[in-house]
Design a protein around this motif. Structure first.
Motif: not given
Length: 194
Positions: A19-20, A85, A74-75, A77-79, A23, A81-82
């Protein structure tokens, strides 16, 4: 934390790692900040949380608009960050040491999640084993919560809760809470000896 974890928790760790996956490069530096590996990390946490809540307070939006804005952020950032990275760090930058640290992070999350779940389940099991105790605790906690939330601004309560939740891992990691408990336990003994 024990090195040997039950089979069910091992499955949870594998599921959490999948799941992570996007991240993982962001979680390693985040772990060092949350556990206060540098002296300035608590100040960074406090400053960031204070700035975000100051913005929320200045925007003075309705509750529903605030939830919508937080959800959008939050959505995003969730999109993002990966994506960041994966573009900054290639697969060659992922080492065995980083994989071990990532697995420790996932194990820690699973263990703490299971502890919280166990605490909740044991509280609700009081309803069957000791209903009087269950209702006394439930009613007193809910009355206290209603009184506190009617007396103090909700955004300030959320600020305090956020601050405690983000600082708690560092407090535990540094042993500050245990040192304070030891001082509190020693105080009556010191008073008696005088």
């Amino acid at each position: 934390m024990a090195d040997i974890i039950p089979q069910d928790q091992e499955q949870q760790v594998k599921k959490l790692k999948r799941l992570l996956e996007g991240w993982r490069m962001a979680l390693i530096p985040l772990k060092s900040v949350i556990l206060w590996e540098q002296q300035w990390h608590p100040c960074a946490i406090i400053g960031t949380v204070s700035f975000l809540y100051l913005l929320l307070w200045l925007l003075d939006m309705s509750t529903l608009a605030t939830f919508a804005l937080v959800g959008l952020i939050l959505n995003f950032v969730d999109f993002i960050v990966p994506v960041i990275c994966n573009s900054l760090y290639g697969p060659s930058s992922w080492t065995g040491q980083k994989e071990k640290t990532f697995e420790e992070i996932c194990k820690s999350i699973v263990v703490h999640y299971n502890k919280i779940l166990h605490q909740i389940n044991s509280f609700y099991s009081l309803r069957d084993t000791s209903p009087c105790m269950y209702y006394v605790i439930s009613i007193s906690m809910l009355c206290t919560l209603a009184w506190v939330s009617s007396s103090i601004s909700n955004i300030f309560l959320l600020y305090i809760l956020s601050m405690v939740m983000l600082l708690w891992p560092g407090i535990q990691h540094r042993g500050i809470f245990n040192a304070l408990l030891a001082l509190v336990n020693m105080a009556p003994k010191m008073v008696k000896s005088e």
